[in-house]
Design a protein around this motif. Structure first.
Motif, PDB file in Angstrom:
ATOM      1  N   LEU A 145       3.750  -2.572   3.868  1.00 21.11           N
ATOM      2  CA  LEU A 145       3.420  -1.173   4.446  1.00 21.11           C
ATOM      3  C   LEU A 145       4.510  -0.102   3.953  1.00 21.11           C
ATOM      4  N   THR A 146       4.354   0.917   3.256  1.00 24.06           N
ATOM      5  CA  THR A 146       5.486   1.806   2.979  1.00 24.06           C
ATOM      6  C   THR A 146       6.301   2.361   4.017  1.00 24.06           C
ATOM      7  N   ARG A 147       5.752   2.519   5.190  1.00 22.64           N
ATOM      8  CA  ARG A 147       6.316   3.079   6.380  1.00 22.64           C
ATOM      9  C   ARG A 147       5.122   2.684   7.626  1.00 22.64           C
ATOM     10  N   PRO A 148       5.293   2.946   8.829  1.00 25.60           N
ATOM     11  CA  PRO A 148       4.206   2.980   9.954  1.00 25.60           C
ATOM     12  C   PRO A 148       3.166   3.878   9.624  1.00 25.60           C
ATOM     13  N   TYR A 149       1.795   3.429  10.138  1.00 26.38           N
ATOM     14  CA  TYR A 149       0.936   4.282   9.933  1.00 26.38           C
ATOM     15  C   TYR A 149       1.140   5.860  10.480  1.00 26.38           C
ATOM     16  N   ARG A 150       1.963   5.728  11.707  1.00 28.17           N
ATOM     17  CA  ARG A 150       2.110   6.919  12.532  1.00 28.17           C
ATOM     18  C   ARG A 150       2.942   7.758  11.693  1.00 28.17           C
ATOM     19  N   ASP A 151       3.765   7.497  10.659  1.00 24.54           N
ATOM     20  CA  ASP A 151       4.656   8.236   9.850  1.00 24.54           C
ATOM     21  C   ASP A 151       3.918   8.350   8.474  1.00 24.54           C
ATOM     22  N   GLY A 152       2.542   8.204   8.556  1.00 25.00           N
ATOM     23  CA  GLY A 152       1.899   8.345   7.081  1.00 25.00           C
ATOM     24  C   GLY A 152       1.975   7.209   5.989  1.00 25.00           C
ATOM     25  N   GLY A 153       2.195   5.993   6.691  1.00 21.06           N
ATOM     26  CA  GLY A 153       2.493   4.873   5.747  1.00 21.06           C
ATOM     27  C   GLY A 153       1.153   4.688   5.132  1.00 21.06           C
ATOM     28  N   GLN A 154       1.386   3.808   3.904  1.00 19.54           N
ATOM     29  CA  GLN A 154       0.316   3.247   3.227  1.00 19.54           C
ATOM     30  C   GLN A 154       0.348   2.020   3.032  1.00 19.54           C
ATOM     31  N   PRO A 155      -0.668   1.109   3.174  1.00 19.25           N
ATOM     32  CA  PRO A 155      -0.673  -0.472   2.676  1.00 19.25           C
ATOM     33  C   PRO A 155      -0.732  -0.634   1.368  1.00 19.25           C
ATOM     34  N   ILE A 156      -0.183  -1.507   0.665  1.00 22.59           N
ATOM     35  CA  ILE A 156      -0.137  -1.846  -0.795  1.00 22.59           C
ATOM     36  C   ILE A 156      -0.864  -3.022  -0.570  1.00 22.59           C
ATOM     37  N   ASP A 157      -2.182  -2.858  -0.561  1.00 17.31           N
ATOM     38  CA  ASP A 157      -3.151  -4.213  -0.465  1.00 17.31           C
ATOM     39  C   ASP A 157      -3.046  -5.254  -1.676  1.00 17.31           C
ATOM     40  N   ALA A 158      -2.956  -4.759  -2.759  1.00 11.87           N
ATOM     41  CA  ALA A 158      -2.889  -5.496  -4.073  1.00 11.87           C
ATOM     42  C   ALA A 158      -1.905  -6.446  -4.193  1.00 11.87           C
ATOM     43  N   TRP A 159      -0.673  -5.994  -3.478  1.00 13.39           N
ATOM     44  CA  TRP A 159       0.548  -6.816  -3.664  1.00 13.39           C
ATOM     45  C   TRP A 159       0.364  -8.222  -2.978  1.00 13.39           C
ATOM     46  N   ASP A 160       0.852  -9.064  -3.758  1.00  5.20           N
ATOM     47  CA  ASP A 160       0.811 -10.660  -3.171  1.00  5.20           C
ATOM     48  C   ASP A 160       2.086 -11.201  -2.908  1.00  5.20           C
ATOM     49  N   ILE A 161       2.445 -12.255  -2.286  1.00  2.00           N
ATOM     50  CA  ILE A 161       3.493 -12.977  -2.064  1.00  2.00           C
ATOM     51  C   ILE A 161       3.624 -14.137  -3.049  1.00  2.00           C
ATOM     52  N   ARG A 162       4.134 -13.719  -4.197  1.00  2.00           N
ATOM     53  CA  ARG A 162       4.103 -14.834  -5.517  1.00  2.00           C
ATOM     54  C   ARG A 162       4.958 -16.023  -4.806  1.00  2.00           C
TER      55      ARG A 162
END
Length: 360
Positions: A145-162
């Motif tokens: 999460l770039t920041r909380p949703y309340r602050d306009g955050g966006q999820p980076i869903d394509a990111w994986d924990i290598r």
């Protein structure tokens, strides 16, 4: 003996001008855990049979996400944590008489069924943090999460924990309503080589370093059908009953994406089996919480007046050592207590200004 943070706040209020409101004291007392060091890598199979896991302390039992104002969960959940030079290890046992999971592809929205969730904000600034979810099939959803949703955050869903290692062990049978199950356990190994991307420095944490962490369990009411289980529906609406959200450190609201109210995990070089107390930073946490109150109040002020204020007294913070610069669409607030300097912005990011930075 380390006093709880809400008591520390009362002391600071007398000596530094911090004025935590009565209803704020609850959320200013996050749960704490000391994560101890292991020399030998753990086998990630979900069974938790190693001596290190048996010696590691369990967290407090999960409670409702809103806290003690809600009933206690009817199934127990507790987490253990360990670490070594390569991994942050997390283990959880979830009491469950009806094991249910059907989502079987990575990055499906796992919380639409029963799951276990991990949230990690390594530097505690409430921006750029990790979320990982897993179900009883071992299906993973991981994202930043770039920041909380309340602050306009966006999820980076394509990111994986290598290099993530995960194991699930079922003490029962999955999707079979003809018997009664006991529990399921999850074991995770998260590589520092990935977690360092959002951490204060490369590599594993330093001894005594503190990270913001929380855990959640999403639990739906289920009933048997011809194929296994389904969500139980409310006859009055025809819709499924709302899910339960049970967490380690309560949020005070039905909102996991409030990193400021997550728990505190301190990494220690001591091995499991040796008793050690949490050694926190109460002054820093008290200041962070005071600035978070300013952030909440600035948002209310902006909603009413169409701009932020640079006058702390208009927010009920007269006499505090806070300096505010503000405009129609921004503010920066700085709290100074001796050499301790902490700031917060309109987007909710909070950080500490270190002496070297202040001199630049």
């Amino acid at each position: 003996m380390m006093r709880s943070l809400y008591v520390i706040v009362a002391v600071l209020a007398l000596h530094t001008g911090l004025k935590a409101q009565q209803h704020d004291l609850y959320t200013f007392n996050p749960r704490q855990y000391v994560c101890q060091y292991v020399d030998t890598p753990l086998e990630i199979d979900g069974k938790l049979e190693e001596k290190a896991w048996k010696q590691a302390p369990s967290t407090d039992k999960f409670i409702d996400i809103e806290g003690t104002i809600k009933p206690l969960p009817y199934y127990d959940t507790q987490v253990k944590m360990l670490w070594d030079s390569q991994y942050f290890y997390i283990a959880v046992e979830l009491e469950e008489p009806h094991l249910w999971a059907t989502y079987d592809q990575r990055d499906m929205v796992i919380f639409h069924e029963n799951d276990f969730e991990v949230f990690i904000d390594p530097d505690g600034d409430t921006h750029h943090y990790y979320e990982l979810e897993i179900n009883a099939l071992g299906t993973i959803w991981d994202l930043i999460l770039t920041r909380p949703y309340r602050d306009g955050g966006q999820p980076i869903d394509a990111w994986d924990i290598r290099g993530l290692q995960s194991g699930v062990h079922l003490n029962g049978t999955l999707n079979n309503p003809d018997d009664e199950d006991k529990s399921w356990t999850v074991e995770l190994a998260l590589p520092w080589s990935v977690l360092e991307e959002l951490a204060p420095h490369p590599g594993p944490p330093n001894d005594q370093e503190i990270w913001r962490v929380n855990f959640s369990r999403v639990q739906w009411q289920t009933e048997a059908n011809g194929k296994g289980y389904q969500k139980k529906t409310d006859p009055a609406t025809g819709a499924p009953y709302p899910e339960h959200n049970w967490v380690w450190s309560p949020q005070g609201a039905i909102a996991m994406h409030q990193p400021e109210t997550w728990g505190l995990v301190q990494f220690s070089n001591t091995p499991p089996g040796k008793r050690i107390r949490f050694n926190g930073q109460p002054n820093l946490e008290a200041i962070r919480w005071q600035l978070r109150q300013l952030y909440y109040k600035q948002n209310d002020w902006h909603e009413t007046h169409g701009a932020y204020t640079d006058d702390p007294s208009q927010l009920g913070l007269a006499g505090e050592p806070i300096t505010v610069i503000a405009g129609a669409d921004y503010f920066i607030a700085l709290y100074e207590l001796g050499d301790l300097k902490v700031r917060i912005r309109e987007d909710g990011k909070i950080d500490q200004i270190h002496p070297t930075e202040a001199q630049e």
